[in-house]
Scaffold this motif. Structure first.
Motif, mmCIF file in Angstrom:
data_model
loop_
_atom_site.group_PDB
_atom_site.id
_atom_site.type_symbol
_atom_site.label_atom_id
_atom_site.label_comp_id
_atom_site.label_asym_id
_atom_site.label_seq_id
_atom_site.Cartn_x
_atom_site.Cartn_y
_atom_site.Cartn_z
ATOM 1 N N GLY A 119 0.827 -1.207 0.000
ATOM 2 C CA GLY A 119 0.000 0.000 0.000
ATOM 3 C C GLY A 119 0.857 1.250 0.000
ATOM 4 O O GLY A 119 0.599 2.186 -0.753
ATOM 5 N N GLY A 120 1.898 1.253 0.819
ATOM 6 C CA GLY A 120 2.755 2.436 0.937
ATOM 7 C C GLY A 120 3.416 2.781 -0.383
ATOM 8 O O GLY A 120 3.427 3.943 -0.810
ATOM 9 N N ILE A 121 3.964 1.759 -1.054
ATOM 10 C CA ILE A 121 4.617 1.980 -2.357
ATOM 11 C C ILE A 121 3.608 2.569 -3.338
ATOM 12 O O ILE A 121 3.880 3.533 -4.056
ATOM 13 C CB ILE A 121 5.172 0.644 -2.894
ATOM 14 N N ASN A 122 2.405 1.995 -3.313
ATOM 15 C CA ASN A 122 1.358 2.430 -4.223
ATOM 16 C C ASN A 122 0.970 3.888 -3.993
ATOM 17 O O ASN A 122 0.787 4.658 -4.934
ATOM 18 C CB ASN A 122 0.144 1.515 -4.010
ATOM 19 N N PHE A 123 0.847 4.271 -2.714
ATOM 20 C CA PHE A 123 0.466 5.657 -2.420
ATOM 21 C C PHE A 123 1.557 6.624 -2.856
ATOM 22 O O PHE A 123 1.272 7.673 -3.440
ATOM 23 C CB PHE A 123 0.189 5.834 -0.921
ATOM 24 N N ILE A 124 2.815 6.280 -2.587
ATOM 25 C CA ILE A 124 3.904 7.183 -2.980
ATOM 26 C C ILE A 124 3.888 7.364 -4.494
ATOM 27 O O ILE A 124 3.933 8.484 -5.012
ATOM 28 C CB ILE A 124 5.266 6.629 -2.503
ATOM 29 N N ALA A 125 3.775 6.231 -5.227
ATOM 30 C CA ALA A 125 3.781 6.315 -6.689
ATOM 31 C C ALA A 125 2.592 7.125 -7.194
ATOM 32 O O ALA A 125 2.726 7.970 -8.076
ATOM 33 C CB ALA A 125 3.762 4.908 -7.280
ATOM 34 N N THR A 126 1.411 6.881 -6.598
ATOM 35 C CA THR A 126 0.218 7.581 -7.073
ATOM 36 C C THR A 126 0.319 9.079 -6.832
ATOM 37 O O THR A 126 0.027 9.888 -7.717
ATOM 38 C CB THR A 126 -1.029 7.014 -6.368
ATOM 39 N N ILE A 127 0.751 9.447 -5.628
ATOM 40 C CA ILE A 127 0.780 10.876 -5.294
ATOM 41 C C ILE A 127 1.836 11.595 -6.128
ATOM 42 O O ILE A 127 1.619 12.693 -6.639
ATOM 43 C CB ILE A 127 1.033 11.074 -3.787
ATOM 44 N N LEU A 128 2.993 10.960 -6.309
ATOM 45 C CA LEU A 128 4.072 11.664 -6.998
ATOM 46 C C LEU A 128 3.959 11.551 -8.517
ATOM 47 O O LEU A 128 4.364 12.462 -9.240
ATOM 48 C CB LEU A 128 5.431 11.131 -6.528
ATOM 49 N N VAL B 82 7.272 2.455 4.358
ATOM 50 C CA VAL B 82 8.260 1.807 3.503
ATOM 51 C C VAL B 82 9.621 1.730 4.205
ATOM 52 O O VAL B 82 10.375 0.778 4.036
ATOM 53 C CB VAL B 82 8.347 2.558 2.160
ATOM 54 N N LEU B 83 9.930 2.719 5.038
ATOM 55 C CA LEU B 83 11.224 2.688 5.723
ATOM 56 C C LEU B 83 11.243 1.744 6.914
ATOM 57 O O LEU B 83 12.251 1.114 7.191
ATOM 58 C CB LEU B 83 11.601 4.100 6.206
ATOM 59 N N SER B 84 10.141 1.668 7.660
ATOM 60 C CA SER B 84 10.239 0.987 8.951
ATOM 61 C C SER B 84 9.619 -0.402 8.968
ATOM 62 O O SER B 84 10.087 -1.258 9.712
ATOM 63 C CB SER B 84 9.619 1.853 10.054
ATOM 64 N N THR B 85 8.589 -0.652 8.159
ATOM 65 C CA THR B 85 7.954 -1.975 8.226
ATOM 66 C C THR B 85 8.912 -3.119 7.880
ATOM 67 O O THR B 85 8.862 -4.165 8.520
ATOM 68 C CB THR B 85 6.697 -2.024 7.340
ATOM 69 N N PRO B 86 9.802 -2.954 6.883
ATOM 70 C CA PRO B 86 10.730 -4.051 6.608
ATOM 71 C C PRO B 86 11.586 -4.427 7.818
ATOM 72 O O PRO B 86 11.956 -5.589 7.971
ATOM 73 C CB PRO B 86 11.604 -3.503 5.474
ATOM 74 N N VAL B 87 11.887 -3.445 8.670
ATOM 75 C CA VAL B 87 12.679 -3.753 9.866
ATOM 76 C C VAL B 87 11.897 -4.695 10.780
ATOM 77 O O VAL B 87 12.445 -5.670 11.311
ATOM 78 C CB VAL B 87 13.061 -2.452 10.605
ATOM 79 N N LEU B 88 10.599 -4.418 10.936
ATOM 80 C CA LEU B 88 9.768 -5.312 11.751
ATOM 81 C C LEU B 88 9.750 -6.707 11.129
ATOM 82 O O LEU B 88 9.895 -7.715 11.824
ATOM 83 C CB LEU B 88 8.337 -4.772 11.846
ATOM 84 N N ALA B 89 9.597 -6.755 9.799
ATOM 85 C CA ALA B 89 9.525 -8.053 9.126
ATOM 86 C C ALA B 89 10.804 -8.848 9.382
ATOM 87 O O ALA B 89 10.758 -10.015 9.785
ATOM 88 C CB ALA B 89 9.306 -7.844 7.631
ATOM 89 N N GLY B 90 11.954 -8.193 9.188
ATOM 90 C CA GLY B 90 13.221 -8.872 9.423
ATOM 91 C C GLY B 90 13.337 -9.362 10.850
ATOM 92 O O GLY B 90 13.741 -10.500 11.112
ATOM 93 N N THR B 91 12.938 -8.506 11.795
ATOM 94 C CA THR B 91 13.031 -8.867 13.204
ATOM 95 C C THR B 91 12.176 -10.082 13.513
ATOM 96 O O THR B 91 12.617 -11.003 14.211
ATOM 97 C CB THR B 91 12.538 -7.688 14.060
ATOM 98 N N LEU B 92 10.957 -10.086 12.996
ATOM 99 C CA LEU B 92 10.059 -11.199 13.298
ATOM 100 C C LEU B 92 10.546 -12.491 12.642
ATOM 101 O O LEU B 92 10.365 -13.581 13.183
ATOM 102 C CB LEU B 92 8.627 -10.870 12.865
ATOM 103 N N ILE B 93 11.193 -12.374 11.476
ATOM 104 C CA ILE B 93 11.745 -13.581 10.842
ATOM 105 C C ILE B 93 12.865 -14.149 11.715
ATOM 106 O O ILE B 93 12.927 -15.352 11.968
ATOM 107 C CB ILE B 93 12.221 -13.261 9.409
ATOM 108 N N LEU B 94 13.729 -13.259 12.231
ATOM 109 C CA LEU B 94 14.782 -13.740 13.136
ATOM 110 C C LEU B 94 14.166 -14.392 14.372
ATOM 111 O O LEU B 94 14.634 -15.432 14.844
ATOM 112 C CB LEU B 94 15.689 -12.577 13.557
ATOM 113 N N LEU B 95 13.097 -13.763 14.886
ATOM 114 C CA LEU B 95 12.440 -14.323 16.071
ATOM 115 C C LEU B 95 11.881 -15.709 15.759
ATOM 116 O O LEU B 95 11.991 -16.641 16.568
ATOM 117 C CB LEU B 95 11.323 -13.389 16.534
#
Lengths: 556, 263
Positions: free
Chosen positions: A177-186, A213-226
């Motif tokens: 969703g985030g990628i889509n909104f950035i692309a649509t708005i810009l 887009v900046l922070s959610t991947p960090v959560l994803a990586g963290t949860l995968i490690l967990l």
């Protein structure tokens, strides 16, 4: 432009799409359908999360653990937090209103990536159902929505793994969703539409999407490690294998503090759309509002460790995060003063949308004040992890975001359905919600200050009376959804006909029929360069199509 | 004006906190009063502004047309950038001062200041970075501090007294004597919280933490685990008994005897 191509192309696609109500349960590519899918789906999860909150408040009416087993209580509070954040507020303030409104605001006929958009939505129902079904199959996760190791490593693994997979799917949906909104708005903006002419919600969504887009991947990586720690017995966060539990907290809050702004910034944007329309005044201080949003985005990324003042954080870090957190109050304060200045001197219709927006202002100011207090290390070491914090963040996410969601539903329902909501029921809904909410959460400040930690099923008997008041408030909140539910269902069939523009608004979504056609406008998209030009743009041009002035009692 | 005095009155006269029983509790309460006063003034001010606007500028029946087309006002906007900035700056500086004072008497920031905690994970690091609190540590007081080892586990606290080499389930402390708790968890993260002391520190597996303070009022106060640690988290409580020096010595001796006779 590619608009012409894509529109003929999408016309062909539209023929393959179901019509009527069926389209709402299909893989529709229409941003308006997807927006409403997000909204209805989110609301169903809100009812489930609310029921869980009710169970928590029933348990807490007595100081002993008597309503449900202790491990079930921990599962319920974990599910409540996860559902309300990842399945209700984030998808609704971003996905629902973002998808519905952003293409209108930039003058496009759909989002930049319609298929990605549909995928992003359709990740949510399976993830949500999986999360909830884990309770019935294996027992849900019981380490709270924060899932701190080692508790999340040592508690029953199946529920925790299902929780991780669900949150990963929901995080993925959020990133798409985030990628889509950035692309649509810009990129899909009309050629002559400047960034500084966009409605404020676009700016809020741009800022939010950057955070997503900046922070959610960090959560994803963290949860995968967990999850590796749980299933493969690695030792990233497991102290008995040399892991570090504090690293998890840093990584987790690197996402989860911005997540607060992911829930709140879009709400700020929605209020900025609603208030000018019903006050008949331009949004006060457009430029400072834009800069405030961007300042919150930047500051929001560097404040995460204020959740960790008692975790053995080094002193220099405490000082830095105290300062950074406190300074978020400055751009936020500007926004609130600007909204009050928008009210000042207006001709305010005291309808449900405005009441909920003003309820939001009052609740959020209180949540913000307790937030600045919590940012101070010496204050925080007493109240950290207590009901004071519970009260604080419910003032932010419920008193803030959820009030705005209701306000937005009252404001845009005529556009969604072509019919008006009943105003009397709406005001009754506001009154019940506002009283119930404050009755539920205001006393919790006192509980926290006096020694009640959060996430407990049993507590000091001296706190029983205050907890009962809080539960009474929760009951009022539960009752308050009934007039709302009745209103949205009854009005869909029997509400007064709204017409294209019942509020005489100037933003582009109102310059088309209600509900809008598939391509958003019959002819060319209107170029709206002054979305808040109230008092300067000639009203007669806009008023004519609607038979009566509907600003008040239009639905009766 | 009324708002100002109302806020001041509420801040000074409404007590929302439990009894304070440690040397840093009065300092904490001072900070709390200031925050409550400022918060009340800001909150009531905002409520008054919103409610007044809604009533004063509501649309009367039959009224049409728009409000004034005011799109902004630079000096007003500068004013309300300044208001939160000044408030935040004041609160920040004030709480920094409070933090220093708490750290000066009973260091909150356990990292930098306990020289004896050689096993401590971060102590060297903290001393390099920590200009805060560490320098203000009163060393004589530190040497006089009673060391107690705290072990947290699901779902209990154990207190080991090195002096008598025994373990107690209840924390006994002499009044007006500085104490150093060296805390470590055996399983998951717990937190040691005594509301009457206005102090909390997580107890972390693999990373010992330290909590320094001085109890000042005799009495029995609850020790509460404040970090979700499993099903019985709500029941993970203990008691701290603050008593006079003589009672404390008696208690210490009686327990020491028991533990030696067991050996």
């Amino acid at each position: 432009m590619t608009l012409a191509n894509s529109s003929s192309n999408s016309e062909a696609i539209q023929k393959l799409q179901p019509t009527g109500w069926m389209k709402y349960i299909s893989f529709s590519l229409d941003h308006k359908v997807i927006g409403l899918q997000y909204l209805v789906c989110g609301f169903i999860f809100y009812l489930i999360g609310g029921a869980l909150a009710g169970a928590i408040r029933i348990e807490l009416t007595t100081p002993i653990s008597d309503f449900m087993p202790r491990d079930v209580y921990n599962q319920v509070l974990t599910l409540h937090g996860t559902i309300m954040i990842f399945l209700w507020i984030v998808p609704v303030v971003n996905g629902a209103f973002g998808n519905y409104l952003i293409p209108f605001y930039v003058g496009a006929r759909d989002m930049a990536f319609p298929r990605l958009n549909a995928v992003a939505f359709w990740l949510i129902p399976p993830a949500g159902l999986m999360l909830i079904s884990s309770y019935f199959i294996t027992g849900a996760a019981e380490s709270g929505w924060t899932a701190y190791p080692p508790l999340s490593i040592t508690s029953p693994a199946a529920g925790q793994i299902i929780w991780i997979i669900s949150v990963l799917l929901l995080g993925g949906s959020s990133i798409f969703g985030g990628i889509n909104f950035i692309a649509t708005i810009l990129k899909l903006r009309q050629p002559n539409l400047k960034l500084m002419q966009l409605p404020m919600y676009c700016w809020a969504m741009l800022g939010t999407s950057i955070l997503v887009v900046l922070s959610t991947p960090v959560l994803a990586g963290t949860l995968i490690l967990l999850s590796f720690d749980i299933v493969a017995h690695t030792g990233f966060f497991n102290p008995s294998l040399g892991g570090n539990v504090i690293v998890y907290q840093h990584l987790f809050w690197f996402y989860s503090h911005p997540a607060v702004y992911i829930m709140v910034l879009p709400a700020f944007g929605l209020v900025s759309e609603i208030l000018p329309v019903h006050c008949r005044k331009p949004l006060f201080g457009y430029t400072t509002m834009v800069y405030s949003i961007m300042a919150i985005v930047i500051l929001g990324l560097v404040v995460w460790a204020h959740h960790m003042f008692t975790s053995g954080t080094p002193p220099w870090m405490r000082l830095f995060f105290t300062i950074a957190t406190s300074f978020i109050a400055v751009p936020t304060g500007i926004k609130f003063f600007n909204w009050v200045a928008t009210l000042w001197g207006g001709k305010i219709s005291l309808n449900s949308a405005v009441l909920f927006s003003c309820g939001f202002i009052i609740n959020f100011v209180l949540g913000g004040i307790t937030g600045v207090a919590l940012a101070q290390v010496p204050f925080d070491v007493h109240v950290h992890d207590t009901y004071f914090v519970v009260a604080h963040f419910h003032y932010i996410v419920y008193g803030g975001s959820v009030f705005v969601i209701f306000s937005s539903i009252y404001h845009w329902y005529p556009k969604f359905t072509g019919r008006m909501l009943n105003e009397t029921l709406g005001r009754f809904h506001f009154l019940l919600t506002f009283i119930g909410f404050n009755l539920c959460f205001a006393p919790q400040h006192w509980l926290g200050l006096n020694g009640m930690p959060r996430r407990v099923a049993e507590y000091d008997p001296n706190f029983a009376f205050i907890n009962q008041i809080s539960s009474l408030g929760a009951l009022l909140m539960a009752i308050s959804t009934l007039p709302f539910l009745w209103n949205i269902i009854w009005s869909a069939f029997n509400g007064g006909i709204a017409g294209d523009n019942p509020w005489n608004a100037l933003t582009p979504e109102w310059l088309t029929s209600s509900p809008p056609p598939i391509e958003n406008w019959e002819g060319n998209a209107p170029l709206v360069t002054e979305p808040y030009g109230y008092g300067t743009i000639n009203q007669e041009d806009l008023v004519e199509p609607t038979p009566e002035s509907p600003s008040e009692e239009s639905s009766q | 004006m009324g708002l100002l005095f109302g806020g001041l009155w509420i801040g000074q006269n409404i007590n929302l906190l439990p009894l304070g029983a440690s040397a840093n509790a009065p300092i904490y309460d001072e900070l709390f009063k200031v925050l409550l006063t400022i918060g009340t003034i800001l909150f009531l001010g905002m409520v008054v502004l919103v409610v007044y606007s809604l009533i004063r500028f509501r649309r009367r029946p039959g009224q049409t047309g728009d409000g004034a087309a005011i799109e902004g006002n630079l000096s007003l906007e500068i004013l309300w950038t300044a208001i939160p900035a000044i408030v935040v700056l004041f609160v920040g500086l004030y709480s920094y001062d409070i933090y220093e004072r708490m750290g000066g008497m009973q260091p909150l920031n356990h990292h930098a200041n306990d020289a004896s905690s050689h096993e401590h994970f971060n102590s060297g690091n903290g001393r390099i970075w920590g200009g805060i609190g560490s320098s203000s540590l009163a060393t004589p007081q530190q040497s006089a501090a009673i060391p107690i080892d705290v072990t947290a586990m699901q779902f209990a606290f154990l207190f080991h007294y090195p002096k008598g080499d025994f373990i107690s389930g209840e924390l006994h402390l002499p009044k007006n004597q500085p104490v150093t708790l060296r805390m470590e968890s055996k399983d998951v993260i717990h937190a040691f919280w005594v509301p009457e002391f206005r102090l909390k520190q997580d107890v972390i597996p693999g990373q010992p933490t330290i909590l320094n303070f001085t109890p000042t009022k005799t009495g029995r106060y609850p020790i509460i685990c404040a970090e979700l640690c499993g099903p019985y988290h709500g029941g993970m409580r203990s008691t701290v008994v603050v008593e006079g020096a003589e009672e404390y010595q008696d208690w210490l001796l009686s327990n020491t005897k028991v533990s030696t006779s067991e050996k």
